[in-house]
Write an enzyme that holds these catalytic residues in place. Sequence first.
Site, PDB file in Angstrom:
ATOM      1  N   HIS A 112      35.478  46.097  45.001  1.00 37.03           N
ATOM      2  CA  HIS A 112      34.835  46.665  46.186  1.00 37.03           C
ATOM      3  C   HIS A 112      35.415  46.384  47.429  1.00 37.03           C
ATOM      4  O   HIS A 112      36.163  45.435  47.483  1.00 37.03           O
ATOM      5  CB  HIS A 112      33.538  45.894  46.267  1.00 37.03           C
ATOM      6  N   HIS A 138      31.705  56.045  46.105  1.00 35.11           N
ATOM      7  CA  HIS A 138      30.566  55.176  46.793  1.00 35.11           C
ATOM      8  C   HIS A 138      29.370  55.318  45.756  1.00 35.11           C
ATOM      9  O   HIS A 138      29.574  54.984  44.631  1.00 35.11           O
ATOM     10  CB  HIS A 138      30.288  56.011  48.012  1.00 35.11           C
ATOM     11  N   ASP A 184      27.283  49.086  40.582  1.00 37.63           N
ATOM     12  CA  ASP A 184      27.320  50.355  39.811  1.00 37.63           C
ATOM     13  C   ASP A 184      27.722  50.046  38.441  1.00 37.63           C
ATOM     14  O   ASP A 184      27.556  50.989  37.593  1.00 37.63           O
ATOM     15  CB  ASP A 184      28.105  51.614  40.152  1.00 37.63           C
TER      16      ASP A 184
HETATM   17  N1  CMC Z   1      40.429  50.268  38.750  1.00 41.33           N
HETATM   18  C1  CMC Z   1      41.695  49.807  38.981  1.00 41.33           C
HETATM   19  N2  CMC Z   1      42.215  49.530  40.054  1.00 41.33           N
HETATM   20  C2  CMC Z   1      41.694  49.285  41.191  1.00 41.33           C
HETATM   21  C3  CMC Z   1      40.157  49.656  41.162  1.00 41.33           C
HETATM   22  C4  CMC Z   1      39.479  50.116  40.067  1.00 41.33           C
HETATM   23  N3  CMC Z   1      38.362  50.085  39.881  1.00 41.33           N
HETATM   24  N4  CMC Z   1      39.624  49.266  42.453  1.00 41.33           N
HETATM   25  C5  CMC Z   1      40.758  48.906  43.174  1.00 41.33           C
HETATM   26  N5  CMC Z   1      41.896  48.889  42.185  1.00 41.33           N
HETATM   27  C6  CMC Z   1      43.317  48.427  42.751  1.00 41.33           C
HETATM   28  C7  CMC Z   1      43.939  49.448  43.566  1.00 41.33           C
HETATM   29  O1  CMC Z   1      44.722  50.536  42.699  1.00 41.33           O
HETATM   30  C8  CMC Z   1      44.953  48.928  44.658  1.00 41.33           C
HETATM   31  O2  CMC Z   1      45.872  48.319  43.821  1.00 41.33           O
HETATM   32  P1  CMC Z   1      47.289  48.236  44.319  1.00 41.33           P
HETATM   33  O3  CMC Z   1      47.416  47.172  45.355  1.00 41.33           O
HETATM   34  O4  CMC Z   1      48.563  47.927  43.279  1.00 41.33           O
HETATM   35  O5  CMC Z   1      47.654  49.681  44.762  1.00 41.33           O
HETATM   36  C9  CMC Z   1      44.045  47.719  44.877  1.00 41.33           C
HETATM   37  O6  CMC Z   1      43.121  47.315  43.657  1.00 41.33           O
HETATM   38  C10 CMC Z   1      43.071  47.650  46.039  1.00 41.33           C
HETATM   39  O7  CMC Z   1      42.427  48.642  45.738  1.00 41.33           O
HETATM   40  P2  CMC Z   1      42.199  49.672  47.071  1.00 41.33           P
HETATM   41  O8  CMC Z   1      41.610  51.241  46.573  1.00 41.33           O
HETATM   42  O9  CMC Z   1      42.958  49.782  48.134  1.00 41.33           O
HETATM   43  O10 CMC Z   1      40.672  49.078  47.599  1.00 41.33           O
HETATM   44  P3  CMC Z   1      39.558  49.628  48.629  1.00 41.33           P
HETATM   45  O11 CMC Z   1      38.755  48.459  49.221  1.00 41.33           O
HETATM   46  O12 CMC Z   1      40.092  50.650  49.428  1.00 41.33           O
HETATM   47  O13 CMC Z   1      38.412  50.376  47.614  1.00 41.33           O
HETATM   48  C11 CMC Z   1      36.951  50.875  46.091  1.00 41.33           C
HETATM   49  C12 CMC Z   1      37.233  49.856  46.911  1.00 41.33           C
HETATM   50  C13 CMC Z   1      35.346  50.603  45.692  1.00 41.33           C
HETATM   51  C14 CMC Z   1      36.819  52.364  46.711  1.00 41.33           C
HETATM   52  C15 CMC Z   1      37.713  50.688  45.003  1.00 41.33           C
HETATM   53  O14 CMC Z   1      37.823  49.403  44.111  1.00 41.33           O
HETATM   54  C16 CMC Z   1      37.372  51.697  43.760  1.00 41.33           C
HETATM   55  O15 CMC Z   1      37.801  52.830  43.714  1.00 41.33           O
HETATM   56  N6  CMC Z   1      36.443  51.251  42.754  1.00 41.33           N
HETATM   57  C17 CMC Z   1      36.002  52.138  41.533  1.00 41.33           C
HETATM   58  C18 CMC Z   1      34.763  52.993  42.209  1.00 41.33           C
HETATM   59  C19 CMC Z   1      33.331  52.090  42.249  1.00 41.33           C
HETATM   60  O16 CMC Z   1      33.051  51.304  41.568  1.00 41.33           O
HETATM   61  N7  CMC Z   1      32.850  52.283  43.535  1.00 41.33           N
HETATM   62  C20 CMC Z   1      31.649  51.486  43.787  1.00 41.33           C
HETATM   63  C21 CMC Z   1      31.753  50.593  44.878  1.00 41.33           C
HETATM   64  S1  CMC Z   1      30.173  49.706  45.317  1.00 41.33           S
HETATM   65  C22 CMC Z   1      28.997  50.880  45.367  1.00 41.33           C
HETATM   66  C23 CMC Z   1      28.960  51.342  46.702  1.00 41.33           C
HETATM   67  O17 CMC Z   1      28.830  50.516  47.613  1.00 41.33           O
HETATM   68  O18 CMC Z   1      28.845  52.368  46.778  1.00 41.33           O
END
Ligand code: CMC
Length: 489
Positions: free
Chosen positions: A366, A327, A422
């Site tokens: 996101h 987050h 971020d």
């Molecule tokens: N790098 C590589 N792969 C990713 C990333 C990433 N940053 N984000 C998502 N994926 C992949 C993930 O591995 C999955 O692939 P697969 O379908 O093959 O398993 C797919 O994309 C969907 O990801 P998810 O984890 O199911 O998506 P989510 O909606 O649960 O997670 C997130 C969203 C923001 C937690 C995630 O994109 C992430 O971990 N990003 C990096 C951390 C980050 O930058 N967070 C800040 C968010 S914005 C500020 C805020 O609101 O706090």
Amino acid sequence: MTASQHNDYSDYPATPVKVKTGLANVTLLSRRGRGDTKLEWVAHPRDRYFSDVTGDPIVTDKQTLTIRDNRSGEEYEVEITDGSIRAADLGKIGKSDDDPGLSVYDPGFTNTASTRSAVTYIDGEKGILEYRGYPIEQLAESSTYLEVAYLLIHGELPTKEQHDQWVHEITFHTFVHENLKSQLQGFRYDAHPMGMLLSSVGALSTFYPEANKIKDPQVRHDQIVRMIAKMPTLGAWAFRHAQGKPYVYPDNDLSYTENFLSMLFRMSEPKYDPDPRLAKALEVLFILHADHEQNASTNAVRSVGSSQVDPYSAVTAGIAALYGPLHGGANEAVLKMLKRIKTKDNVPAFIEGVKNGEERLMGFGHRVYKNYDPRATIIKKACDDVFEVTGVNPLLEVAQELEKIALEDEYFVKRKLYPNVDFYSGLIYEALQFPPEMFTVLFAIPRTSGWLAQWLELVDDPEQKIARPKQIYTGARQLDFVPSSERWK
Ligand code: CMC
């Protein structure tokens, strides 16, 4: 009548009726004429209802969903409102003395609306963000953080008198009780500033015990003003603590962001003179971070707030959720990642590692945005303004290369992973001389107005109850306990 009788139009009713087929109970629509052709509807073996003339699925004006429980053959009709059905309506399905009825399994709330809210609108596919209906781009361009905070809390933009009164109130509540200063001084020299912030905001509730009168509008207002006013003071003191420097008291002659810069960086000068370009950049960053509808920390504030605890305790839960690297902690993680990658040449190898699942590209992806995060676009622009004052951050080149490669790579394109808020904010924060540990504090300070706007909405919402999800129990049952004296023989 049965569905097999559909060649005889004469006895089709004018209003929909249920008919029994060999397959299941289906709804048979009344006949309609289109030119010379009579339309009729029959049950289809694939459980959908199609016209046997056009082959189209049956469509009606009804805003309902018909669900057939194949375990019993029973049919249920539930209302669709605003594109949603009520989970409680599903609870009626299959309900009996032995069965609590159907529930929804949704870890991480990926497709569950927890509230109705009029604070912030996001269209993740199109990359749109609006506070109370106003586009984020316009607010970032022409407003101030305190005006935006007023908008979020009160639901509309202030008149001049309302604005002046609001700014006056916030400005004159920036000081904190001296005992809170002692509490902060008690932390270890290397304490993480987010840990210091969350414990000191939690402690504020003990200084204002009346804060638990959450139904009293004046009491609520007082706590909202206090919290928005004191967050920069607590954040700046956590920063000074890590540096072993004396805490700087607020300067009420300065604006919200100027005063924050003064409390962060003032040394022996009698009056701190902040660079207006840096104060403006911080103002923009604060506006961008002020709210983001039902994210993890807002959900934490609402969840804890639903127990009717005081707003300091509820916001403390939000700060704790924000602390996590998925987050608000992501901006800290982005900068650490950029430092690790070090040079542009190392980017391709790093991207390969991400694609192989060895790590995540922090600052990308996101839950809601499946397009460029509109805040990232604005921050990218703000980078130029800050670097004009501070000089270019050499890690900018690494970030730009990461973005370029990722936006062209199939892995990221297919998953709709774009830079989020971020990705670039950390570069600005570092240029402003903040250590990475402070980045999430810089997120928490402005998010306070959003958390409080959402909290206010929650406590006034007659539909809200204490947040208490269901579980699907997967553990053992009715084991016989064996005392340790026997088990450990
Ligand atoms: N790098 C590589 N792969 C990713 C990333 C990433 N940053 N984000 C998502 N994926 C992949 C993930 O591995 C999955 O692939 P697969 O379908 O093959 O398993 C797919 O994309 C969907 O990801 P998810 O984890 O199911 O998506 P989510 O909606 O649960 O997670 C997130 C969203 C923001 C937690 C995630 O994109 C992430 O971990 N990003 C990096 C951390 C980050 O930058 N967070 C800040 C968010 S914005 C500020 C805020 O609101 O706090």
